[in-house]
Design an enzyme around this catalytic site. Structure first.
Site, short mmCIF file in Angstrom:
data_model
loop_
_atom_site.label_atom_id
_atom_site.label_comp_id
_atom_site.label_asym_id
_atom_site.label_seq_id
_atom_site.Cartn_x
_atom_site.Cartn_y
_atom_site.Cartn_z
N LYS A 120 9.12 4.21 -35.75
CA LYS A 120 9.57 2.68 -35.29
C LYS A 120 10.57 2.85 -34.14
CE LYS A 120 8.20 0.01 -38.52
NZ LYS A 120 6.94 -1.27 -38.21
N TYR A 150 8.86 7.08 -40.95
CA TYR A 150 8.97 5.84 -40.66
C TYR A 150 9.83 5.60 -39.20
CZ TYR A 150 9.47 0.79 -41.62
OH TYR A 150 9.39 -0.46 -41.61
P1 NAI Z 1 3.08 -5.76 -45.96
O1 NAI Z 1 2.83 -4.39 -46.59
O2 NAI Z 1 3.13 -7.00 -46.69
O3 NAI Z 1 2.41 -5.98 -44.68
C1 NAI Z 1 1.86 -4.81 -43.96
C2 NAI Z 1 0.33 -5.28 -43.89
O4 NAI Z 1 -0.43 -4.41 -42.98
C3 NAI Z 1 -0.44 -5.12 -45.00
O5 NAI Z 1 -1.07 -6.32 -45.28
C4 NAI Z 1 -1.50 -4.21 -44.75
O6 NAI Z 1 -2.60 -4.23 -45.75
C5 NAI Z 1 -1.63 -3.88 -43.31
N1 NAI Z 1 -1.97 -2.56 -42.87
C6 NAI Z 1 -1.76 -1.53 -43.43
N2 NAI Z 1 -2.40 -0.55 -42.88
C7 NAI Z 1 -3.09 -1.15 -41.90
C8 NAI Z 1 -4.01 -0.59 -40.90
N3 NAI Z 1 -4.10 0.66 -40.26
N4 NAI Z 1 -4.63 -1.41 -40.30
C9 NAI Z 1 -4.68 -2.79 -40.30
N5 NAI Z 1 -3.59 -3.30 -41.19
C10 NAI Z 1 -2.91 -2.55 -41.78
O7 NAI Z 1 4.83 -5.58 -45.26
P2 NAI Z 1 5.71 -6.57 -44.50
O8 NAI Z 1 7.10 -6.31 -44.89
O9 NAI Z 1 5.02 -7.70 -44.17
O10 NAI Z 1 5.44 -5.60 -43.30
C11 NAI Z 1 5.12 -5.82 -41.97
C12 NAI Z 1 5.96 -5.23 -40.67
O11 NAI Z 1 6.99 -5.36 -40.73
C13 NAI Z 1 5.60 -3.68 -41.01
O12 NAI Z 1 5.29 -2.81 -39.74
C14 NAI Z 1 6.93 -2.94 -41.54
O13 NAI Z 1 7.00 -1.59 -41.31
C15 NAI Z 1 7.93 -4.10 -40.75
N6 NAI Z 1 9.22 -4.18 -41.36
C16 NAI Z 1 9.43 -4.87 -42.52
C17 NAI Z 1 10.57 -5.23 -43.21
C18 NAI Z 1 10.75 -5.97 -44.34
O14 NAI Z 1 12.06 -6.19 -44.42
N7 NAI Z 1 9.78 -6.53 -44.95
C19 NAI Z 1 11.58 -4.39 -42.48
C20 NAI Z 1 11.45 -3.67 -41.36
C21 NAI Z 1 10.31 -3.41 -40.93
#
Ligand code: NAI
Length: 301
Positions: A170, A166
């Site tokens: 990133k 990851y």
């Molecule tokens: P989340 O799991 O709720 O959202 C990620 C979404 O991406 C999910 O709805 C999933 O179905 C979708 N997804 C996964 N693989 C996919 C693909 N191949 N094609 C299309 N959609 C796909 O998690 P969150 O926290 O909302 O994450 C959003 C972004 O923020 C991610 O990139 C995550 O790495 C990043 N992030 C989040 C943090 C946090 O504190 N929540 C911290 C640092 C980064």
């Protein structure tokens, strides 16, 4: 100041079926953007898939009086990315804003990490961000306008136990963000990244509930929206965002040491090591040439 709005603008938000992506989509749509809500569905580790997540967010946007269409393709292939961008073009005729947000986790210590754990995470985050940006690029250039917001992480910027895959993905996104800022400059395409902290299914098992309640995604999305604003000046920047905290993050270089003479021994390096490591007067560079020039300037005296 006047309200920041996106009337007439078309946006794609990847991974928008939940968490941060859902919140970004709702805010952009509320401010007038037509939104492609992309999400392939499935679990945090990337297994499974489904259409419910994206459909639900489209319904929410429509119920609030906004415009949106769903797309269920995966960002991890160039074909999927092409279909995501085609959805914007077919439904709304163009593209102005791209939020690369889709993500999965396969946390495991480096010793136990399999090739598949590495590949899957790199594919969704780093390749996914590249795939959709690449598919979007001709449309953005054509429109002589673009706002790209990518999603990096503190894990990438600083490293984190159990997240070799990851964090590599990133930080790769940061390099891509910065180069797209340079290449997009003459087309009015701005490319920035956020490193968010927010309550989502990714974090709800890691952080304690009272902390999570302070970290609603709705406290991150306004920064994303600001980075999509018409009169945005910044490009190539990274912002840490979460719980109301917003700060620029930069890769900086210290003043360093210029060793004189044509030869350099390990002992000479040792003697000035403290100064080599001193970040007291560190500065960010605008591009690789500027960084290289700092060394060349010293070398040329
Ligand atoms: P989340 O799991 O709720 O959202 C990620 C979404 O991406 C999910 O709805 C999933 O179905 C979708 N997804 C996964 N693989 C996919 C693909 N191949 N094609 C299309 N959609 C796909 O998690 P969150 O926290 O909302 O994450 C959003 C972004 O923020 C991610 O990139 C995550 O790495 C990043 N992030 C989040 C943090 C946090 O504190 N929540 C911290 C640092 C980064």
């Amino acid at each position: 100041m006047a309200e920041i709005r996106f009337d007439g603008r078309v946006a794609i938000v990847t991974g928008a079926g939940g968490g941060l992506g859902r919140s970004h989509s709702l805010l952009l749509a509320k401010r007038g953007a037509k939104v492609v809500v992309n999400d392939r569905g499935g679990s945090v580790d990337g297994s499974g898939q489904g259409q419910n997540a994206a459909d639900k967010v489209v319904d929410e946007i429509k119920a609030a009086g906004g415009e949106a269409v769903a797309n269920y393709d995966s960002v991890d292939t160039s074909e999927g990315a092409q279909r995501i961008v085609a959805t914007a073009k077919n439904a709304f005729g163009k593209l102005d804003i791209l939020i690369n947000n889709a993500g999965i986790l396969r946390d495991v210590s480096f010793a136990k990490m399999t090739d598949e754990d590495w590949d899957k995470v790199l594919k969704v985050h780093l390749y996914g961000t590249m795939n959709v940006s690449k598919a979007a690029w001709p449309l953005l250039r054509e429109g002589n306008y673009g706002r790209i917001v990518n999603t990096t992480s503190a894990a990438g910027l600083y490293g984190n136990f159990g997240q070799a895959n990851y964090s590599a993905a990133k930080l790769g996104i940061v390099g891509l963000t910065r180069t797209l800022a340079h290449e997009g400059q003459k087309y009015n395409i701005k490319s920035n990244a956020i490193a968010p902290v927010a309550k989502s299914r990714m974090t709800e098992t890691i952080l304690p509930p009272p902390v999570l309640e302070k970290l609603q995604p709705e406290r991150v999305s306004p920064v994303v929206a600001f980075l999509c604003a018409e009169n945005l000046e910044e490009s190539g920047n990274v912002y840490a965002v979460g719980g109301g905290y917003v700060s620029r993050v930069a890769i900086v270089e210290g003043q360093g040491v210029m060793f004189q003479g044509d030869t350099l021994s390990p002992e000479q390096v040792f003697e000035r090591w403290k100064q080599v490591n001193d970040l007291g007067a560190a500065r960010p560079f605008a591009n690789a040439m500027e960084a290289a020039a700092a060394a060349m300037k010293g070398a040329m005296g």
